[in-house]
Motif scaffolding. Structure first.
Motif, PDB file in Angstrom:
ATOM      1  N   VAL A 338       0.849  -1.192   0.000  1.00 54.11           N
ATOM      2  CA  VAL A 338       0.000   0.000   0.000  1.00 54.11           C
ATOM      3  C   VAL A 338       0.887   1.245   0.000  1.00 54.11           C
ATOM      4  O   VAL A 338       1.788   1.377   0.833  1.00 54.11           O
ATOM      5  CB  VAL A 338      -0.958   0.009   1.212  1.00 54.11           C
ATOM      6  N   GLN A 339       0.631   2.142  -0.954  1.00 57.59           N
ATOM      7  CA  GLN A 339       1.461   3.334  -1.132  1.00 57.59           C
ATOM      8  C   GLN A 339       0.654   4.603  -0.869  1.00 57.59           C
ATOM      9  O   GLN A 339      -0.575   4.593  -0.898  1.00 57.59           O
ATOM     10  CB  GLN A 339       1.999   3.380  -2.570  1.00 57.59           C
ATOM     11  N   GLY A 340       1.382   5.695  -0.667  1.00 60.51           N
ATOM     12  CA  GLY A 340       0.748   6.990  -0.460  1.00 60.51           C
ATOM     13  C   GLY A 340       0.058   7.495  -1.716  1.00 60.51           C
ATOM     14  O   GLY A 340       0.203   6.930  -2.806  1.00 60.51           O
ATOM     15  N   HIS A 341      -0.687   8.573  -1.563  1.00 67.00           N
ATOM     16  CA  HIS A 341      -1.522   9.109  -2.646  1.00 67.00           C
ATOM     17  C   HIS A 341      -1.561  10.624  -2.514  1.00 67.00           C
ATOM     18  O   HIS A 341      -1.502  11.173  -1.413  1.00 67.00           O
ATOM     19  CB  HIS A 341      -2.929   8.533  -2.524  1.00 67.00           C
ATOM     20  N   ARG A 342      -1.669  11.322  -3.634  1.00 69.74           N
ATOM     21  CA  ARG A 342      -1.733  12.789  -3.571  1.00 69.74           C
ATOM     22  C   ARG A 342      -3.086  13.277  -3.093  1.00 69.74           C
ATOM     23  O   ARG A 342      -3.208  14.428  -2.631  1.00 69.74           O
ATOM     24  CB  ARG A 342      -1.416  13.399  -4.939  1.00 69.74           C
ATOM     25  N   VAL A 343      -4.143  12.443  -3.179  1.00 71.68           N
ATOM     26  CA  VAL A 343      -5.477  12.827  -2.719  1.00 71.68           C
ATOM     27  C   VAL A 343      -5.677  12.298  -1.304  1.00 71.68           C
ATOM     28  O   VAL A 343      -5.587  11.080  -1.074  1.00 71.68           O
ATOM     29  CB  VAL A 343      -6.578  12.283  -3.659  1.00 71.68           C
ATOM     30  N   ALA A 344      -5.949  13.179  -0.376  1.00 68.76           N
ATOM     31  CA  ALA A 344      -6.139  12.773   1.016  1.00 68.76           C
ATOM     32  C   ALA A 344      -7.267  11.755   1.126  1.00 68.76           C
ATOM     33  O   ALA A 344      -8.326  11.911   0.515  1.00 68.76           O
ATOM     34  CB  ALA A 344      -6.449  13.990   1.882  1.00 68.76           C
ATOM     35  N   GLY A 345      -7.006  10.697   1.887  1.00 67.18           N
ATOM     36  CA  GLY A 345      -8.018   9.667   2.092  1.00 67.18           C
ATOM     37  C   GLY A 345      -7.968   8.535   1.087  1.00 67.18           C
ATOM     38  O   GLY A 345      -8.799   7.626   1.159  1.00 67.18           O
ATOM     39  N   PHE A 346      -6.990   8.566   0.186  1.00 65.51           N
ATOM     40  CA  PHE A 346      -6.860   7.517  -0.833  1.00 65.51           C
ATOM     41  C   PHE A 346      -5.463   6.906  -0.783  1.00 65.51           C
ATOM     42  O   PHE A 346      -4.506   7.522  -0.306  1.00 65.51           O
ATOM     43  CB  PHE A 346      -7.134   8.070  -2.232  1.00 65.51           C
ATOM     44  N   ARG A 347      -5.347   5.681  -1.291  1.00 64.82           N
ATOM     45  CA  ARG A 347      -4.068   4.988  -1.410  1.00 64.82           C
ATOM     46  C   ARG A 347      -3.988   4.272  -2.763  1.00 64.82           C
ATOM     47  O   ARG A 347      -5.013   4.016  -3.405  1.00 64.82           O
ATOM     48  CB  ARG A 347      -3.892   3.954  -0.290  1.00 64.82           C
ATOM     49  N   ALA A 348      -2.765   3.963  -3.165  1.00 62.98           N
ATOM     50  CA  ALA A 348      -2.510   3.091  -4.324  1.00 62.98           C
ATOM     51  C   ALA A 348      -2.093   1.735  -3.786  1.00 62.98           C
ATOM     52  O   ALA A 348      -1.306   1.654  -2.839  1.00 62.98           O
ATOM     53  CB  ALA A 348      -1.416   3.683  -5.203  1.00 62.98           C
ATOM     54  N   VAL A 349      -2.623   0.671  -4.385  1.00 63.39           N
ATOM     55  CA  VAL A 349      -2.409  -0.672  -3.843  1.00 63.39           C
ATOM     56  C   VAL A 349      -1.881  -1.612  -4.933  1.00 63.39           C
ATOM     57  O   VAL A 349      -2.476  -1.718  -6.013  1.00 63.39           O
ATOM     58  CB  VAL A 349      -3.717  -1.249  -3.264  1.00 63.39           C
ATOM     59  N   THR A 350      -0.777  -2.281  -4.615  1.00 61.89           N
ATOM     60  CA  THR A 350      -0.208  -3.271  -5.527  1.00 61.89           C
ATOM     61  C   THR A 350      -0.941  -4.599  -5.395  1.00 61.89           C
ATOM     62  O   THR A 350      -1.069  -5.134  -4.285  1.00 61.89           O
ATOM     63  CB  THR A 350       1.287  -3.484  -5.233  1.00 61.89           C
ATOM     64  N   LEU A 351      -1.423  -5.127  -6.519  1.00 63.15           N
ATOM     65  CA  LEU A 351      -1.926  -6.495  -6.592  1.00 63.15           C
ATOM     66  C   LEU A 351      -0.766  -7.358  -7.058  1.00 63.15           C
ATOM     67  O   LEU A 351      -0.356  -7.304  -8.213  1.00 63.15           O
ATOM     68  CB  LEU A 351      -3.094  -6.597  -7.571  1.00 63.15           C
ATOM     69  N   SER A 352      -0.205  -8.123  -6.152  1.00 64.59           N
ATOM     70  CA  SER A 352       1.009  -8.875  -6.453  1.00 64.59           C
ATOM     71  C   SER A 352       0.726 -10.031  -7.407  1.00 64.59           C
ATOM     72  O   SER A 352      -0.212 -10.807  -7.221  1.00 64.59           O
ATOM     73  CB  SER A 352       1.620  -9.421  -5.164  1.00 64.59           C
ATOM     74  N   LEU A 353       1.568 -10.136  -8.438  1.00 65.38           N
ATOM     75  CA  LEU A 353       1.536 -11.277  -9.350  1.00 65.38           C
ATOM     76  C   LEU A 353       2.714 -12.207  -9.073  1.00 65.38           C
ATOM     77  O   LEU A 353       3.145 -12.949  -9.950  1.00 65.38           O
ATOM     78  CB  LEU A 353       1.573 -10.799 -10.807  1.00 65.38           C
TER      79      LEU A 353
END
Length: 577
Positions: A338-353
């Motif tokens: 789970v990574q940070g995001h420029r929009v407060a309240g949101f995150r970027a999430v890796t779906l691992s392959l």
């Protein structure tokens, strides 16, 4: 996401219809194999070791759930092996380091049907092969990264439209790759590309590009050279035109191994830069139609309008996702995937392959559909394909993270190993590729099986392990902290080990190629050699020192000695260490 215009859509449908006509003429004997070869390659169709291979472009890595479901349909219904020793294979797609998807088992006689299915969802394989400008790549977190200076996606789209079927650059001396970054951290490995573009703002706030040329892997790994510190965005197509023209005229066509632009830049140095600047000024002066190639404000605004935030995305009061559940697996996943995001309240999430039993980057039809479902539920129907051969959900609300984790774990996407040793990059290697000298996938599997303890992986920390089956370097072994290269010795598979490479990201340090440690290792020795290198790191590291930092501090010799000891034990006992 960019949405195709009526012209865009008409274009790809017409291309699919043209390919169907070419294929039918080939199958009925009107076009010979040699005549048909360049036609299929222009649409992304190769003939590999066992069957045709299709490479599908995913420009700058953006993918909708609708498109992913179509890719799943193609995998399930067309990527099929009905007989022979590979009958259990098929039904998969392979995500590559350059934000493409490859299929390995589609019969050639069904290839036109697949082109039409791709066109139906605004996709194609145009210029994923051949000596032309390939798929434009970018940062997987473009548009959402907290450290972003300028969103690169509108510029990537303009570059895609400019380069597609560019009449002057359809037959370059060699293939040509462009990567674009708009953030403080380079997550697109731009210095390893023929052209790397870094978006910047000058003191007045004007947007422009720092331009690097001549990066590449292969037999001669070279880091790109800066040729311009700041090119105004309106002029970037003119500047790129100048670069590719100089290359098209001066690049080697007499030697396949010296045909890439990196060889020209290395050989000519300042002479190359001067030639580019002279061509650039000549085009701008109007002698060569330069004013027609300046990007109009209105065109940039038109394209930028497609890359606004989704309608129901707006800043929300942030919360601590760790409070949503105390589940230890969830907590580990938050840290890694789970990574940070420029929009407060949101995150970027890796779906691992990356999990045991599945080659890095491979995704079954069922998993593609599952990922599309996750995108619809949690990420506005949008996904990204990463340089690391994973998928990413860019629009996840913090309040949904626990629910997403449970759904991702059920679907097989929640391996909490992002940036760790088992988050490997690997090409398909000798199992599929006709160019490969050795297999990549069994080596990747052996290492992944050996390092399944997540506590041990966390203790080792961030390590980029990259594996290529041949010197073409599709697995980017040169840029791995640990790189493995398959080589052929009298028909036997052997593997070179390199240490200290970097793709240019913060975790890796300045971009540089790794250095080979000693002679090659046999297939049954290479996993032991990697383990010996990692044990040396554990013994020699300083507090909080990452693997690549220890390698740089100590040099290669301690690691070389440890790895070579594996070879000595094998030679003495006949059994791998």
């Amino acid at each position: 996401m960019y949405r195709y215009t009526a012209f865009d859509r008409h274009f790809v449908h017409q291309r699919a219809a043209q390919y169907r006509d070419q294929l039918e003429r080939h199958l009925n004997g009107q076009l010979s194999t040699d005549e048909f070869r360049p036609l299929r390659l222009q649409n992304g169709w190769y003939v590999q070791r066992h069957a045709p291979m299709l490479r599908v472009a995913i420009p700058y890595g953006e993918l909708s759930s609708v498109q992913l479901r179509q890719l799943a349909k193609i995998a399930r219904e067309y990527d099929v092996v009905t007989s022979g020793p590979f009958q259990a294979h098929g039904g998969y797609g392979h995500f590559t380091t350059r934000q493409n998807l490859q299929y390995n088992w589609i019969p050639l006689h069904r290839s036109a049907e697949v082109m039409e299915l791709l066109a139906a969802v605004d996709m194609h394989g145009i210029q994923t092969s051949g000596n032309c400008i390939r798929n434009i790549t970018s940062d997987v977190t473009a548009g959402i990264a907290p450290d972003e200076i300028v969103d690169p996606r509108p510029y990537c789209e303009i570059l895609r439209q400019w380069s597609t079927l560019h009449p002057e650059f359809a037959h370059l001396p060699r293939k040509f790759k462009i990567a674009v970054s708009g953030a403080l951290e380079d997550r697109a490995a731009i210095l390893w590309h023929d052209i790397g573009l870094q978006l910047k703002k000058d003191a007045s706030g004007a947007v422009g590009f720092q331009v690097f040329v001549g990066g590449g892997m292969g037999r001669t790994p070279i880091i790109a050279t800066e040729v311009a510190a700041f090119v105004p965005w309106q002029q970037i197509l003119v500047f790129l035109e100048a670069i590719v023209r100089v290359y098209n005229l001066a690049g080697r066509r007499d030697n396949l191994y010296k045909a890439r632009i990196k060889i020209l830049v290395k050989a000519d140095g300042q002479k190359f830069i001067d030639a580019v600047n002279a061509e650039f000024q000549a085009i701008l002066a109007g002698d060569l139609g330069g004013h027609e190639q300046l990007i109009p404000e209105a065109e940039l605004a038109r394209v930028q309008a497609y890359f606004v935030d989704p309608a129901d995305v707006s800043p929300t009061p942030p919360l601590d996702p760790a409070t949503l559940s105390s589940d230890p697996a969830y907590q580990r996943w938050l840290t890694r995937n789970v990574q940070g995001h420029r929009v407060a309240g949101f995150r970027a999430v890796t779906l691992s392959l990356k999990r045991v039993g599945i080659p890095p980057g491979d995704t079954s039809a069922d998993m593609m559909e599952a990922a599309a479902e996750l995108a619809d539920r949690f990420s506005q129907g949008e996904l990204r394909v990463s340089h690391r051969q994973n998928l990413l959900l860019p629009w996840v609300r913090e309040s949904d993270l626990w629910a997403l984790f449970q759904a991702a774990r059920a679907a097989g996407f929640a391996t909490a190993n992002a940036t760790l040793l088992t988050d490997q990059i690997a090409c398909p290697g000798g199992d599929y590729c006709a160019l490969a000298n050795a297999r990549s996938l069994p080596i990747a599997a052996a290492i992944a099986e050996r390092y399944q303890d997540l506590d041990e992986l966390e203790d080792l920390g961030a390590i980029d392990l990259h594996i290529s089956g041949c010197i073409n370097s599709c697995g980017h072994h040169h840029s791995g902290h640990i790189g493995i290269l398959g080589v052929d010795k009298d028909g036997t598979e052997w593997y070179q080990l390199t240490l200290g490479g970097s793709d240019g990201s913060t975790l890796s340090g300045a971009a540089m190629p790794g250095k080979v440690i000693g002679p090659s290792f046999a297939a049954d020795e290479i996993a032991d050699a990697v383990e010996a290198v990692l044990e040396t790191y554990k013994q020699q590291r300083q507090e909080a020192e990452r693997f690549v930092e220890t390698v740089k501090r100590l040099g290669l010799e301690p690691f070389k000695s440890a790895a070579n000891a594996v070879r000595v034990v094998t030679a003495r006992t006949g059994v791998p260490a």
